[in-house]
Design a protein around this motif. Structure first.
Motif, PDB file in Angstrom:
ATOM      1  N   ASP A 185     -51.210   1.928 -41.812  1.00 38.81           N
ATOM      2  CA  ASP A 185     -52.597   1.682 -40.495  1.00 38.81           C
ATOM      3  C   ASP A 185     -51.586   2.704 -39.597  1.00 38.81           C
ATOM      4  O   ASP A 185     -50.323   3.380 -40.446  1.00 38.81           O
ATOM      5  CB  ASP A 185     -52.277  -0.428 -39.688  1.00 38.81           C
ATOM      6  CG  ASP A 185     -52.652  -0.669 -40.600  1.00 38.81           C
ATOM      7  OD1 ASP A 185     -53.609  -1.102 -41.478  1.00 38.81           O
ATOM      8  OD2 ASP A 185     -52.085  -2.082 -40.484  1.00 38.81           O
ATOM      9  N   ASP A 237     -51.246   2.052 -36.142  1.00 35.35           N
ATOM     10  CA  ASP A 237     -51.090   1.599 -34.811  1.00 35.35           C
ATOM     11  C   ASP A 237     -49.485   1.406 -34.720  1.00 35.35           C
ATOM     12  O   ASP A 237     -49.277   1.693 -33.703  1.00 35.35           O
ATOM     13  CB  ASP A 237     -51.708   0.112 -35.017  1.00 35.35           C
ATOM     14  CG  ASP A 237     -51.581  -1.059 -35.880  1.00 35.35           C
ATOM     15  OD1 ASP A 237     -50.835  -0.803 -37.238  1.00 35.35           O
ATOM     16  OD2 ASP A 237     -51.233  -1.828 -35.849  1.00 35.35           O
ATOM     17  N   TRP A 264     -55.509   4.651 -41.338  1.00 42.15           N
ATOM     18  CA  TRP A 264     -56.755   4.977 -40.508  1.00 42.15           C
ATOM     19  C   TRP A 264     -56.711   6.191 -39.692  1.00 42.15           C
ATOM     20  O   TRP A 264     -55.626   6.823 -39.243  1.00 42.15           O
ATOM     21  CB  TRP A 264     -57.196   4.074 -40.210  1.00 42.15           C
ATOM     22  CG  TRP A 264     -56.880   2.505 -41.353  1.00 42.15           C
ATOM     23  CD1 TRP A 264     -55.723   1.900 -41.319  1.00 42.15           C
ATOM     24  CD2 TRP A 264     -58.044   2.671 -42.575  1.00 42.15           C
ATOM     25  NE1 TRP A 264     -56.231   0.954 -42.808  1.00 42.15           N
ATOM     26  CE2 TRP A 264     -57.496   0.982 -43.151  1.00 42.15           C
ATOM     27  CE3 TRP A 264     -58.785   3.180 -43.826  1.00 42.15           C
ATOM     28  CZ2 TRP A 264     -58.544   0.874 -44.543  1.00 42.15           C
ATOM     29  CZ3 TRP A 264     -59.702   2.942 -43.905  1.00 42.15           C
ATOM     30  CH2 TRP A 264     -59.015   1.917 -45.209  1.00 42.15           C
ATOM     31  N   GLN A 265     -57.485   5.946 -39.137  1.00 39.99           N
ATOM     32  CA  GLN A 265     -57.654   6.980 -37.741  1.00 39.99           C
ATOM     33  C   GLN A 265     -56.640   6.808 -36.368  1.00 39.99           C
ATOM     34  O   GLN A 265     -55.851   5.724 -36.789  1.00 39.99           O
ATOM     35  CB  GLN A 265     -58.992   7.062 -37.457  1.00 39.99           C
ATOM     36  CG  GLN A 265     -60.750   7.819 -37.652  1.00 39.99           C
ATOM     37  CD  GLN A 265     -61.418   7.308 -37.175  1.00 39.99           C
ATOM     38  OE1 GLN A 265     -62.090   8.070 -35.793  1.00 39.99           O
ATOM     39  NE2 GLN A 265     -62.698   5.955 -37.345  1.00 39.99           N
ATOM     40  N   GLN A 317     -55.993   3.432 -35.704  1.00 40.01           N
ATOM     41  CA  GLN A 317     -56.099   1.931 -35.929  1.00 40.01           C
ATOM     42  C   GLN A 317     -55.093   0.980 -37.341  1.00 40.01           C
ATOM     43  O   GLN A 317     -54.582   1.879 -37.685  1.00 40.01           O
ATOM     44  CB  GLN A 317     -57.188   2.518 -36.853  1.00 40.01           C
ATOM     45  CG  GLN A 317     -58.773   2.494 -36.078  1.00 40.01           C
ATOM     46  CD  GLN A 317     -59.985   2.934 -37.088  1.00 40.01           C
ATOM     47  OE1 GLN A 317     -59.993   3.505 -37.672  1.00 40.01           O
ATOM     48  NE2 GLN A 317     -61.069   2.701 -35.712  1.00 40.01           N
ATOM     49  N   LYS A 318     -55.361   0.080 -36.865  1.00 43.04           N
ATOM     50  CA  LYS A 318     -55.230  -0.512 -38.161  1.00 43.04           C
ATOM     51  C   LYS A 318     -56.119  -1.506 -39.034  1.00 43.04           C
ATOM     52  O   LYS A 318     -56.895  -0.957 -38.807  1.00 43.04           O
ATOM     53  CB  LYS A 318     -53.825  -2.762 -37.448  1.00 43.04           C
ATOM     54  CG  LYS A 318     -54.725  -3.294 -36.759  1.00 43.04           C
ATOM     55  CD  LYS A 318     -54.247  -4.835 -36.211  1.00 43.04           C
ATOM     56  CE  LYS A 318     -54.911  -5.057 -35.095  1.00 43.04           C
ATOM     57  NZ  LYS A 318     -53.660  -5.709 -34.356  1.00 43.04           N
ATOM     58  N   ALA A 373     -59.110  -3.064 -37.497  1.00 45.64           N
ATOM     59  CA  ALA A 373     -60.209  -2.379 -36.873  1.00 45.64           C
ATOM     60  C   ALA A 373     -61.009  -1.347 -37.689  1.00 45.64           C
ATOM     61  O   ALA A 373     -61.916  -0.857 -37.587  1.00 45.64           O
ATOM     62  CB  ALA A 373     -59.587  -1.339 -35.721  1.00 45.64           C
ATOM     63  N   ALA A 374     -59.705  -0.849 -38.553  1.00 44.33           N
ATOM     64  CA  ALA A 374     -61.111   0.443 -39.447  1.00 44.33           C
ATOM     65  C   ALA A 374     -61.971  -0.127 -40.142  1.00 44.33           C
ATOM     66  O   ALA A 374     -62.673   0.551 -39.755  1.00 44.33           O
ATOM     67  CB  ALA A 374     -60.165   0.869 -40.409  1.00 44.33           C
ATOM     68  N   HIS A 424     -64.622  -1.171 -37.885  1.00 38.43           N
ATOM     69  CA  HIS A 424     -66.092   0.015 -36.799  1.00 38.43           C
ATOM     70  C   HIS A 424     -66.402   0.445 -37.746  1.00 38.43           C
ATOM     71  O   HIS A 424     -67.098   1.286 -37.433  1.00 38.43           O
ATOM     72  CB  HIS A 424     -64.439   0.135 -36.044  1.00 38.43           C
ATOM     73  CG  HIS A 424     -64.411  -0.155 -35.011  1.00 38.43           C
ATOM     74  ND1 HIS A 424     -65.132  -0.362 -33.805  1.00 38.43           N
ATOM     75  CD2 HIS A 424     -63.022  -0.838 -34.382  1.00 38.43           C
ATOM     76  CE1 HIS A 424     -64.949  -0.790 -32.509  1.00 38.43           C
ATOM     77  NE2 HIS A 424     -63.824  -1.302 -33.237  1.00 38.43           N
ATOM     78  N   THR A 433     -64.311  -4.404 -31.148  1.00 40.54           N
ATOM     79  CA  THR A 433     -63.340  -4.670 -31.281  1.00 40.54           C
ATOM     80  C   THR A 433     -62.675  -5.711 -30.733  1.00 40.54           C
ATOM     81  O   THR A 433     -61.800  -6.222 -31.107  1.00 40.54           O
ATOM     82  CB  THR A 433     -62.694  -3.603 -30.307  1.00 40.54           C
ATOM     83  OG1 THR A 433     -63.282  -2.368 -30.073  1.00 40.54           O
ATOM     84  CG2 THR A 433     -61.319  -3.595 -29.003  1.00 40.54           C
ATOM     85  N   ALA A 486     -62.565  -7.759 -34.450  1.00 44.30           N
ATOM     86  CA  ALA A 486     -61.375  -6.840 -35.398  1.00 44.30           C
ATOM     87  C   ALA A 486     -60.190  -8.071 -34.308  1.00 44.30           C
ATOM     88  O   ALA A 486     -58.641  -8.520 -35.355  1.00 44.30           O
ATOM     89  CB  ALA A 486     -60.954  -5.678 -34.772  1.00 44.30           C
ATOM     90  N   PHE A 522     -64.117   6.077 -41.598  1.00 44.91           N
ATOM     91  CA  PHE A 522     -63.472   5.128 -42.690  1.00 44.91           C
ATOM     92  C   PHE A 522     -63.886   4.975 -44.634  1.00 44.91           C
ATOM     93  O   PHE A 522     -63.083   4.886 -45.282  1.00 44.91           O
ATOM     94  CB  PHE A 522     -64.362   4.020 -42.661  1.00 44.91           C
ATOM     95  CG  PHE A 522     -64.020   2.413 -43.382  1.00 44.91           C
ATOM     96  CD1 PHE A 522     -62.355   1.917 -42.995  1.00 44.91           C
ATOM     97  CD2 PHE A 522     -64.575   2.452 -43.859  1.00 44.91           C
ATOM     98  CE1 PHE A 522     -63.070   0.917 -43.593  1.00 44.91           C
ATOM     99  CE2 PHE A 522     -64.525   1.288 -44.655  1.00 44.91           C
ATOM    100  CZ  PHE A 522     -62.941   0.358 -44.974  1.00 44.91           C
TER     101      PHE A 522
END
Length: 573
Positions: free
Chosen positions: A430, A432, A453-454, A457-458, A461-462, A465, A520, A523, A559
């Protein structure tokens, strides 16, 4: 008894070139399949085994290159007195320096007397066994080991064909177990005669037509037959020789009919008690035919747990049980590179033993993906199920092993050991919570790849989204299936101030009314500390296989890219 100090192999089967200074005790070769572990065991057996000939084929040459000869060279020391006999082997006796692991061409002070046995096979496929020393070569001298001395060096190979060792044959474990030797010649001759007499006349009625035809043909050809023909045993053709006397149970069933694992275990036990012969043991695929508890017993019988064991053992294994039971310095990773094969000791640092005990599967793979937690492991496992069901290249079949690090702070705990041994490593985490930056930088410096991930993000959430809108309802329905509608609904309402519920998604199956803010909230609902929806391997595996993988082409690009890159890395593209 004699110990193998140095092994050199060239142009033999899977191996182009290989040199190894093995342990005097247990040497277990591990690593991914088809790297050449069995080739090493076979090379030792062929070079030291008591055989006068052996059939070779072009396929025994590395990549079928018969222009370069097969060379197997093994140096042994700790020799029996007969092997140190200067009258027989003066020019060929060499010296082994145990401190420096070095072979000197002449014996000397503080050196162990040693002999180098060489097996060569040229394009004519004719094997030649000989002794080697540089000064003998310079003098034009040639010599092979005397047959009795070869028997002294020959090891015991414990494999699927253990019948040899469960009967009284020259060189078998039973033959070496005690000084008692059956005097069978006269009794075997009597048994042949008795069998012939007992068989007399039994087959005449069953074979009378054939006998009549023989008589007719003989008469037609003018072959004189003194008496009427009979079907009798030919006593001289009854094969009763070495191996005729074997161990049977109370019902007369030979012990060679025991299961594979039982015979291997029994032979190992007999070998442990044998009074003479070599203490060299060769076992390919040690775990074959044995349950976990008997693997442990097998290793014990072979001296793997004794620091002062007189046996020198060479094993191969793909069993995590074997790795957990052995010490790191008894394990050698067989690796192949541009400069040939190498056997790398698994004891590369102070963390090696812990790494072997906690993650043995990683040492049996080609590449290792260190996952932050169970969710990442489940995601990859689900992708694997989808790939194999759709005929795509398997991630695990390509040599992938997964490690559950158990948290971001432990992500790079085992990586240095694995990277030092040449394993391809990557991490999957992740974003986060951040790992130690110095550890991650060092991981990448040594060739590691980081998948994440971005920013911020965890994994939940990845995924939420990243999924296409049409997959949000299946996502929620899977949570209902796993945790029940009441709990799922409670989590949705609690994390959206009542704006979301299971009914919200059922009323909008295409997800057109689900905003980024709603995603969100979704998530947050699925990743809460109280009963998170997909935090177990099994739950995430199901989500990955049934929802993420089938919809991957329609997922958000960022993703999708992470998933694609992980799969490409795991399968060599």
């Amino acid at each position: 008894m004699a110990k193998i100090r140095h092994i050199k192999i060239e142009n033999f089967r899977a191996i182009k070139s290989f040199e190894w200074w093995p342990n005097p005790g247990v040497n277990c070769l591990i690593g991914p399949g088809d790297v050449g572990k069995s080739t090493v065991i076979n090379a030792i057996d062929l070079c030291l085994g008591p055989r006068r000939t052996k059939e070779f084929a072009d396929s025994d040459f590395h990549k079928l290159n018969t222009e370069e000869p097969i060379l197997i060279e093994i140096t042994v020391s700790d020799l029996a007195d007969t092997l140190k006999n200067f009258d027989k082997y003066d020019l060929f006796l060499r010296g082994y320096n145990p401190e420096e692991k070095k072979i000197e061409d002449e014996p000397g002070a503080n050196l162990e007397p040693a002999l180098t046995i060489v097996l060569t096979v040229g394009s004519d496929l004719d094997p030649q066994w000989s002794l080697f020393s540089e000064r003998a070569t310079a003098a034009g001298a040639e010599r092979a080991l005397a047959w009795g001395d070869r028997v002294l060096l020959a090891g015991t190979r414990i494999d699927a064909a253990n019948n040899f060792h469960l009967s009284w044959r020259k060189g078998s474990v039973l033959d070496r177990l005690s000084d008692e030797k059956p005097d069978t010649a006269e009794k075997i001759a009597e048994a042949k005669r008795a069998a012939r007499e007992a068989f007399s006349g039994i087959a005449d009625d069953q074979l009378d037509e054939t006998l009549e035809k023989v008589e007719e043909i003989a008469e037609a050809l003018g072959v004189s037959l003194a008496i009427e023909l009979q079907a009798l045993l030919n006593a001289h053709s009854i094969s009763l020789s070495g191996g005729t006397i074997a161990v049977h149970d109370a019902n007369g069933v030979p012990l060679s009919r025991l299961g594979l694992g039982s015979t291997r275990l029994l032979v190992a036990g007999l070998l442990n008690e044998a009074q003479d012969g070599s203490d060299l043991v060769l076992v390919d695929e040690l775990e074959h035919g044995l349950e976990p508890h008997r693997i442990i017993r097998f290793l014990g019988v072979l001296g793997a747990k004794k620091e002062d064991s007189s046996k020198q053992a060479f094993f191969t294994s793909h069993s995590p049980i074997v790795l957990r039971e052995l010490n790191a310095d008894q394990l050698f990773v067989l690796a192949s590179g541009h400069d040939g094969h190498k056997a790398l000791s698994a004891a590369v640092d102070e963390h090696s033993q812990g790494a072997v005990r906690s993650q043995p599967e990683a040492f049996l793979a080609k590449r290792v993906l260190v996952c932050e937690g169970a969710s990442e492991v489940g995601l990859i496992r689900g992708l694997e199920l989808d790939r194999t069901s759709n005929g795509k290249k398997s991630l695990f079949g390509s040599g992938l092993s997964l490690i559950n690090a158990g948290g971001c702070s432990r992500l790079y705990e085992r990586s240095p050991t694995l990277q030092a041994l040449g394993y391809e490593c990557a991490s999957f985490r992740d974003d986060d919570v951040q790992p130690d930056p110095d550890q991650e930088e060092l991981f990448e410096v040594f060739g590691g790849t980081v998948f994440k991930w971005q920013a911020g993000q965890k994994i939940e959430a990845a995924i939420v989204h990243g999924l296409p809108a049409t997959q949000l309802l299946p996502f929620v329905e899977l949570a209902v299936k796993l945790h029940g509608e009441e709990l799922t609904d409670q989590h949705l309402k609690g994390n959206s101030a009542g704006a979301l519920s299971v009914a919200t998604f059922r009323a909008d199956p295409d997800g057109t009314g689900i905003s980024p803010d709603n995603r969100t909230q979704l998530a947050d609902a699925c990743s809460g500390k109280s009963n998170p929806w997909f935090k177990t391997i099994g739950a995430m595996e199901s989500l990955s296989e049934s929802i993420i993988a089938p919809a991957l082409d329609d997922c958000d690009d960022a993703f999708k890219q992470v998933i694609i890159e992980i799969q490409a890395w795991a399968t060599d593209g």
